[in-house]
Write a protein that holds these residues in place. Structure first.
Motif, PDB file in Angstrom:
ATOM      1  N   TYR A  11      -7.041  -1.601  -5.197  1.00 29.48           N
ATOM      2  CA  TYR A  11      -8.141  -0.901  -4.538  1.00 29.48           C
ATOM      3  C   TYR A  11      -7.655   0.503  -4.230  1.00 29.48           C
ATOM      4  O   TYR A  11      -6.591   0.688  -3.651  1.00 29.48           O
ATOM      5  CB  TYR A  11      -8.537  -1.621  -3.248  1.00 29.48           C
ATOM      6  CG  TYR A  11      -9.144  -2.976  -3.470  1.00 29.48           C
ATOM      7  CD1 TYR A  11     -10.525  -3.136  -3.584  1.00 29.48           C
ATOM      8  CD2 TYR A  11      -8.337  -4.105  -3.594  1.00 29.48           C
ATOM      9  CE1 TYR A  11     -11.085  -4.388  -3.781  1.00 29.48           C
ATOM     10  CE2 TYR A  11      -8.887  -5.365  -3.784  1.00 29.48           C
ATOM     11  CZ  TYR A  11     -10.244  -5.497  -3.890  1.00 29.48           C
ATOM     12  OH  TYR A  11     -10.803  -6.731  -4.103  1.00 29.48           O
ATOM     13  N   ARG A  12      -8.431   1.497  -4.633  1.00 29.32           N
ATOM     14  CA  ARG A  12      -8.015   2.879  -4.456  1.00 29.32           C
ATOM     15  C   ARG A  12      -8.760   3.502  -3.264  1.00 29.32           C
ATOM     16  O   ARG A  12      -9.943   3.281  -3.063  1.00 29.32           O
ATOM     17  CB  ARG A  12      -8.316   3.680  -5.721  1.00 29.32           C
ATOM     18  CG  ARG A  12      -7.748   5.119  -5.687  1.00 29.32           C
ATOM     19  CD  ARG A  12      -7.871   5.756  -7.071  1.00 29.32           C
ATOM     20  NE  ARG A  12      -7.051   5.074  -8.048  1.00 29.32           N
ATOM     21  CZ  ARG A  12      -5.739   5.307  -8.218  1.00 29.32           C
ATOM     22  NH1 ARG A  12      -5.132   6.182  -7.441  1.00 29.32           N
ATOM     23  NH2 ARG A  12      -5.081   4.655  -9.130  1.00 29.32           N
ATOM     24  N   GLU A  47      -2.538   6.017  -1.559  1.00 28.48           N
ATOM     25  CA  GLU A  47      -3.690   6.042  -2.471  1.00 28.48           C
ATOM     26  C   GLU A  47      -4.221   4.673  -2.856  1.00 28.48           C
ATOM     27  O   GLU A  47      -5.398   4.539  -3.167  1.00 28.48           O
ATOM     28  CB  GLU A  47      -3.326   6.797  -3.763  1.00 28.48           C
ATOM     29  CG  GLU A  47      -2.977   8.264  -3.541  1.00 28.48           C
ATOM     30  CD  GLU A  47      -2.607   8.957  -4.841  1.00 28.48           C
ATOM     31  OE1 GLU A  47      -2.425   8.241  -5.852  1.00 28.48           O
ATOM     32  OE2 GLU A  47      -2.510  10.183  -4.853  1.00 28.48           O
ATOM     33  N   VAL A  48      -3.354   3.658  -2.855  1.00 27.34           N
ATOM     34  CA  VAL A  48      -3.717   2.365  -3.442  1.00 27.34           C
ATOM     35  C   VAL A  48      -3.277   1.217  -2.538  1.00 27.34           C
ATOM     36  O   VAL A  48      -2.222   1.274  -1.908  1.00 27.34           O
ATOM     37  CB  VAL A  48      -3.057   2.199  -4.829  1.00 27.34           C
ATOM     38  CG1 VAL A  48      -3.280   0.793  -5.379  1.00 27.34           C
ATOM     39  CG2 VAL A  48      -3.602   3.235  -5.806  1.00 27.34           C
ATOM     40  N   TRP A  79       0.835  -1.201   0.000  1.00 25.26           N
ATOM     41  CA  TRP A  79       0.000   0.000   0.000  1.00 25.26           C
ATOM     42  C   TRP A  79       0.863   1.240   0.000  1.00 25.26           C
ATOM     43  O   TRP A  79       2.031   1.235   0.380  1.00 25.26           O
ATOM     44  CB  TRP A  79      -0.910   0.007   1.229  1.00 25.26           C
ATOM     45  CG  TRP A  79      -0.156  -0.332   2.480  1.00 25.26           C
ATOM     46  CD1 TRP A  79       0.555   0.515   3.280  1.00 25.26           C
ATOM     47  CD2 TRP A  79       0.007  -1.637   3.030  1.00 25.26           C
ATOM     48  NE1 TRP A  79       1.143  -0.167   4.294  1.00 25.26           N
ATOM     49  CE2 TRP A  79       0.824  -1.498   4.172  1.00 25.26           C
ATOM     50  CE3 TRP A  79      -0.470  -2.904   2.668  1.00 25.26           C
ATOM     51  CZ2 TRP A  79       1.178  -2.589   4.957  1.00 25.26           C
ATOM     52  CZ3 TRP A  79      -0.107  -3.985   3.452  1.00 25.26           C
ATOM     53  CH2 TRP A  79       0.703  -3.823   4.574  1.00 25.26           C
TER      54      TRP A  79
END
Length: 310
Positions: free
Chosen positions: A305-306, A292-293, A289
């Motif tokens: 996944y944002r 942002e993501v 991670w």
């Protein structure tokens, strides 16, 4: 490289801790050629065992962290120095780029002691009962400052992280019982504070805040503010750092099995929890991670996944 070798990255040079060769080797980042080599110090018995520590900056510890608590990018903030702790209890402060020894001290620490080198300080807690937590000024040869003394031989240190300017946070247990764990927050010129953290076995730095993580019997996390206030109190799950102001909390440990994994975001200042939903059919230990993501592996591919840290 061998299994226990380590690499430390500078701007145009990386340093290899060559354990079999008993030396520190400077290599060009561009082509891997050897620029220099320095032998490891030896004690009176010829032992060259040592540990290496990056002198981290606040920027490096304010970015995303690994599941185990370590910084994903500790070299942020122009990290240019390392400290070598040798078996003869000496320490050497060295430039990453040139390999030059900036300062050497004797009778400081053993390679297995708890050592943190952050900004302009070196923190040491010897791994013994009745220990002391000491702070050394990396910019001078002044005598160390005693930040904290254990009450007696029953108390031992189990973790050490920086937690503010000239302040260190230490995880202490009594009689080797993790249920007695406390966070000791010790700053120069101030009386050390003690914050109860039963079962905690890991500390994660978050600027002036600190996260205490528990693994057994069930994973849970407690987030302490700069003054010891419980911003997040024994929240179930495993928490990881996004940046100094945000955490991700996974409801279950990040294991190797493929499963749906619930995740929430937490603001470190307010303790506000925002449920982000589930990561579908992912292998938790593969997840990574940034601010942002979240990226995780599934059976056949990777999924993204944002979210937005704030």
């Amino acid at each position: 490289m061998h299994g226990d070798d380590e690499l430390f990255f500078g701007t145009d040079v990386l340093v290899l801790a060559d354990r079999a060769g008993h030396r520190l080797v400077g290599l060009r980042v561009s082509d891997g050629t050897e620029k220099r080599s320095r032998a490891d110090p030896r004690d009176q018995y010829g032992n060259s065992r040592n540990s290496i520590h990056l002198v981290t900056r606040e920027e490096g510890l304010a970015g995303p962290g690994f599941a185990g608590g370590g910084a994903r990018d500790p070299w942020r903030g122009e990290v240019r120095r390392i400290v070598q702790v040798a078996s003869d209890r000496s320490v050497r402060l060295m430039e990453l780029g040139t390999g030059a020894v900036v300062r050497r001290r004797t009778n400081v620490a053993e390679p297995d002691d708890l050592v943190v080198t952050h900004e302009d300080r070196l923190y040491v807690a010897n791994d013994d009962g009745g220990y002391q937590l000491l702070a050394y000024d990396l910019g001078s040869s002044a005598e160390p400052t005693v930040l904290h003394r254990a009450q007696d031989d029953r108390h031992r240190p189990r973790g050490l992280v920086p937690c503010g300017e000239h302040r260190a946070c230490l995880l202490e247990v009594t009689d080797a019982d993790q249920a007695t764990a406390v966070v000791v927050a010790a700053a120069e010129g101030k009386k050390a504070e003690r914050w109860s953290a039963p079962g905690a076995d890991l500390l994660v730095p978050l600027g002036e805040r600190v996260l205490a993580r528990r693994t057994y019997p069930d994973p849970a996390v407690t987030l302490f503010g700069p003054d010891g206030q419980r911003v997040l109190d024994a929240r179930d799950g495993t928490a990881v750092r996004v940046d100094a102001g945000n955490l991700l909390v996974f409801a279950e440990p990040l294991g190797s099995g493929e499963d749906d994994r619930s995740v929430a975001g937490v603001g470190t200042e307010s303790g506000r929890v925002v449920e982000l939903g589930q990561l579908k059919d992912v292998r938790g230990e593969s997840c990574s991670w940034n601010t942002e993501v979240i990226a995780c592996a599934s059976t056949k591919d990777f999924v993204l996944y944002r979210f937005a840290a704030s």
